[in-house]
Design an enzyme around this catalytic site. Sequence first.
Site, mmCIF file in Angstrom:
data_model
loop_
_atom_site.group_PDB
_atom_site.id
_atom_site.type_symbol
_atom_site.label_atom_id
_atom_site.label_comp_id
_atom_site.label_asym_id
_atom_site.label_seq_id
_atom_site.Cartn_x
_atom_site.Cartn_y
_atom_site.Cartn_z
ATOM 1 N N HIS A 40 21.702 -12.154 15.851
ATOM 2 C CA HIS A 40 21.840 -12.001 17.311
ATOM 3 C C HIS A 40 21.298 -13.260 17.988
ATOM 4 O O HIS A 40 20.327 -13.855 17.524
ATOM 5 C CB HIS A 40 21.065 -10.756 17.765
ATOM 6 C CG HIS A 40 21.364 -10.388 19.182
ATOM 7 N ND1 HIS A 40 20.784 -11.033 20.243
ATOM 8 C CD2 HIS A 40 22.205 -9.462 19.714
ATOM 9 C CE1 HIS A 40 21.246 -10.508 21.375
ATOM 10 N NE2 HIS A 40 22.123 -9.555 21.073
ATOM 11 N N TRP A 65 19.941 -1.666 21.215
ATOM 12 C CA TRP A 65 18.864 -1.221 22.112
ATOM 13 C C TRP A 65 17.801 -2.297 22.299
ATOM 14 O O TRP A 65 16.806 -2.066 22.988
ATOM 15 C CB TRP A 65 18.225 0.064 21.584
ATOM 16 C CG TRP A 65 19.153 1.253 21.622
ATOM 17 C CD1 TRP A 65 20.430 1.281 22.132
ATOM 18 C CD2 TRP A 65 18.888 2.582 21.159
ATOM 19 N NE1 TRP A 65 20.964 2.530 22.010
ATOM 20 C CE2 TRP A 65 20.035 3.365 21.405
ATOM 21 C CE3 TRP A 65 17.791 3.191 20.550
ATOM 22 C CZ2 TRP A 65 20.110 4.714 21.077
ATOM 23 C CZ3 TRP A 65 17.863 4.534 20.211
ATOM 24 C CH2 TRP A 65 19.005 5.286 20.484
ATOM 25 N N LYS A 66 17.954 -3.436 21.647
ATOM 26 C CA LYS A 66 16.984 -4.537 21.742
ATOM 27 C C LYS A 66 15.564 -3.987 21.533
ATOM 28 O O LYS A 66 15.380 -3.072 20.734
ATOM 29 C CB LYS A 66 17.118 -5.233 23.094
ATOM 30 C CG LYS A 66 18.552 -5.692 23.395
ATOM 31 C CD LYS A 66 18.617 -6.533 24.632
ATOM 32 C CE LYS A 66 20.035 -6.782 25.066
ATOM 33 N NZ LYS A 66 20.398 -8.191 25.045
ATOM 34 N N GLY A 97 22.500 -3.843 27.405
ATOM 35 C CA GLY A 97 21.931 -3.083 28.527
ATOM 36 C C GLY A 97 22.623 -1.751 28.781
ATOM 37 O O GLY A 97 21.952 -0.724 28.978
ATOM 38 N N GLU A 101 19.474 -13.693 20.439
ATOM 39 C CA GLU A 101 18.047 -13.654 20.806
ATOM 40 C C GLU A 101 17.187 -14.006 19.599
ATOM 41 O O GLU A 101 16.095 -14.565 19.744
ATOM 42 C CB GLU A 101 17.696 -12.268 21.396
ATOM 43 C CG GLU A 101 18.280 -12.125 22.799
ATOM 44 C CD GLU A 101 18.568 -10.716 23.255
ATOM 45 O OE1 GLU A 101 18.106 -9.753 22.616
ATOM 46 O OE2 GLU A 101 19.283 -10.563 24.275
ATOM 47 N N SER A 139 27.387 -8.510 28.470
ATOM 48 C CA SER A 139 27.503 -7.792 29.747
ATOM 49 C C SER A 139 28.718 -6.878 29.812
ATOM 50 O O SER A 139 29.388 -6.803 30.844
ATOM 51 C CB SER A 139 27.483 -8.791 30.917
ATOM 52 O OG SER A 139 26.253 -9.497 30.941
ATOM 53 N N GLY A 152 23.180 -10.257 28.763
ATOM 54 C CA GLY A 152 22.129 -9.801 29.680
ATOM 55 C C GLY A 152 22.156 -10.499 31.023
ATOM 56 O O GLY A 152 21.186 -10.420 31.780
HETATM 57 C C1 PEP Z 1 23.571 -7.689 23.284
HETATM 58 O O1 PEP Z 1 22.378 -7.399 23.316
HETATM 59 O O2 PEP Z 1 24.140 -7.923 22.212
HETATM 60 C C2 PEP Z 1 24.310 -7.748 24.544
HETATM 61 C C3 PEP Z 1 25.579 -8.085 24.518
HETATM 62 O O3 PEP Z 1 23.604 -7.454 25.690
HETATM 63 P P1 PEP Z 1 24.216 -7.153 27.155
HETATM 64 O O4 PEP Z 1 25.332 -6.151 26.967
HETATM 65 O O5 PEP Z 1 23.069 -6.589 27.921
HETATM 66 O O6 PEP Z 1 24.732 -8.439 27.693
#
Ligand code: PEP
Length: 233
Positions: free
Chosen positions: A92, A8-9, A216, A94, A194, A164
């Site tokens: 992660h 859920w970030k 997402g 990020e 994604s 993302g």
């Molecule tokens: C993630 O946050 O690990 C991720 C893969 O994000 P997204 O599916 O939005 O690319």
Amino acid sequence: MSLIAGNWKMYNGPVEAGELCRTLRKTDLPDGVEVIVCPPFVSLAESVQVLAGTEIGVFAQNCHWEAEGAFTGEVSAPMLKELGVYGTLVGHSERRQWFGETDDTVARRVYACLEAGLQVIACVGETEEQRDKGATHAVLRRQVAGFEADQNLVIAYEPVWAIGTGRTATPDMAQEAHETIKELLDVPMLYGGSVKPDNAAELLAQPAIDGALVGGASLEVDSFAAICRAAIR
Ligand code: PEP
């Protein structure tokens, strides 16, 4: 068994997380697929409480390697366990990109969380520049070098350029990256980057892909549930 984890970030504070978990509770999720959600720290207690008695696991998004100490802003494995959290994401992209996480700190977190009895989803993946230079496999090998196989360890291959962005690795690219990692460590592997309801089935059909880490598309119950259904084997 396939595994679908929703990251859920930095979305869904306690009130929204509680609502999302209540909707998930009422949603018909498939048997034979392990489902996990990873809310932000402040929403873990609410999520654990609302999902109690269900098969949906609650994971954190990060965890420190020490049990306690002068580490302002960090949270430890014993603290997560006290809340009823089963496991955690570690490394992660990020966190690597914005918070100085390195292969070394990721390996320390992974080791300590496994030692403490948490399940771990450790994230690895190459940047676009590294892929363009042909360095993908070397980068992946370096990133997993500090990990040891463990029954509570899962690795998520998440190409940084696909997170993302709406760009996804092709099933062949993902399969190849997973094979490279599985040669070094025989643990379940998730693809992330994604993943959406319309591309999940072809990615999850690859033999070396055991599930997905979804960002997402995990924020909406309909799309998350559709991805869970695509994981039925
Ligand atoms: C993630 O946050 O690990 C991720 C893969 O994000 P997204 O599916 O939005 O690319």
